[in-house]
Every structure is written in C-alpha cells, then in structure tokens.
Design a protein around this motif. Structure first.
Motif, PDB file in Angstrom:
ATOM      1  N   ALA A  60       0.518  -1.128   0.353  1.00 37.52           N
ATOM      2  CA  ALA A  60      -0.351   0.019   0.107  1.00 37.52           C
ATOM      3  C   ALA A  60       0.729   1.599  -0.813  1.00 37.52           C
ATOM      4  N   LYS A  61       0.366   2.314  -0.699  1.00 35.36           N
ATOM      5  CA  LYS A  61       1.185   3.206  -0.730  1.00 35.36           C
ATOM      6  C   LYS A  61      -0.212   4.493  -0.680  1.00 35.36           C
ATOM      7  N   ALA A  84      -2.455   0.905  11.282  1.00 30.80           N
ATOM      8  CA  ALA A  84      -3.922   1.477  11.271  1.00 30.80           C
ATOM      9  C   ALA A  84      -4.190  -0.035   9.761  1.00 30.80           C
ATOM     10  N   ILE A  85      -3.236   0.496   8.519  1.00 29.64           N
ATOM     11  CA  ILE A  85      -3.712   0.095   8.009  1.00 29.64           C
ATOM     12  C   ILE A  85      -2.520  -1.633   7.289  1.00 29.64           C
ATOM     13  N   ASP A  95       3.185   2.233   2.831  1.00 31.95           N
ATOM     14  CA  ASP A  95       4.795   3.529   3.073  1.00 31.95           C
ATOM     15  C   ASP A  95       3.092   4.880   3.039  1.00 31.95           C
ATOM     16  N   VAL A  96       3.945   5.843   3.808  1.00 35.25           N
ATOM     17  CA  VAL A  96       2.514   6.915   3.679  1.00 35.25           C
ATOM     18  C   VAL A  96       3.472   7.953   4.021  1.00 35.25           C
ATOM     19  N   ASP A  97       3.366   8.414   2.510  1.00 37.40           N
ATOM     20  CA  ASP A  97       3.912   9.615   2.734  1.00 37.40           C
ATOM     21  C   ASP A  97       2.574  11.031   2.667  1.00 37.40           C
ATOM     22  N   LEU A  98       3.292  12.098   3.340  1.00 32.59           N
ATOM     23  CA  LEU A  98       2.605  13.240   3.585  1.00 32.59           C
ATOM     24  C   LEU A  98       3.223  14.377   2.840  1.00 32.59           C
TER      25      LEU A  98
END
Length: 120
Positions: A60-61, A84-85, A95-98
């Motif tokens: 997941a991205k 959470a994911i 991978d979380v991009d702000l």
C-alpha cells in the motif's frame, strides 16, 4: 519547452486510488479508525487521505495531508495511518507520504463529516 515546476495540464493533482483492488475497502475502513485528536471525525471522512494505491503484491502507498502544516500531530499521524493499514489482513507493506499540495480544504470533507461538525 515546458516549465516542470507547474503540473501538466490534464494531470490530476491527486492520483486516483486503487478502488478495484480487493483490499481497498478494508484499507479505507482502517483509515476511518484514525482520528485527528482536535476534530471528532476520522481522517478519511475529513478528506485527509488523498490516495490509497495498492499493488498486485498488496503493498500500500498512501498519500495524505493534514488540515494545517502546524498540526500538533504532524509527526505522528502518518505512523498511525501506517499502523492501521498494516492491520488489514493481506497487506504486505505500507508507505505513507505526507504532502501539502494540493492544500486541504473544507470542501474535501465527506457529507458525514460536515454533518458531524455542524456545517450542514
């Protein structure tokens, strides 16, 4: 010759999510379990999750923003989303991009969020 500092015409500011992926709905529900501590609405309905992109390998991205750059949980919220994911059965990596562009606006909230906050 094009100026690369400006987005190309016709290119969406927010990339589309992988809505056809079998884990997409579960990832959305996972995002709905994360709340901004200052606003009693989950971050998905607030419109803070711009994109949930899922690969065939279930990586997941997530592209997300915050209501303001000075948000007191700016350093923590991407980790909350990642956690959470990662709880979604079958997800391999997250991978979380702000991002700050496009900036968040109240028009990005769902009708449910607007109702909850008294804007409807």
């Amino acid at each position: 010759m094009s100026d690369e500092s400006h987005p190309m015409e016709g290119v969406p500011l927010i990339q589309p999510s992988s809505v056809d992926h079998p884990l997409h709905d579960a990832c959305v529900e996972a995002c709905r379990s994360v709340f901004d501590p200052e606003i009693p609405v989950n971050i998905f309905d607030l419109g803070l999750i711009y994109t949930i992109e899922l690969s065939e390998e279930n990586d997941a991205k997530v592209v997300m923003t915050l209501t303001a750059p000075g948000c007191p949980v700016a350093g923590e919220m991407p980790g909350w989303v990642q956690e959470a994911i990662m709880g979604v059965n079958g997800i391999r990596t997250v991978d979380v991009d702000l991002v700050w562009e496009p900036p968040w606006g109240m028009d990005m909230m769902s009708d449910e969020a607007r109702l909850e906050l008294g804007f409807m």
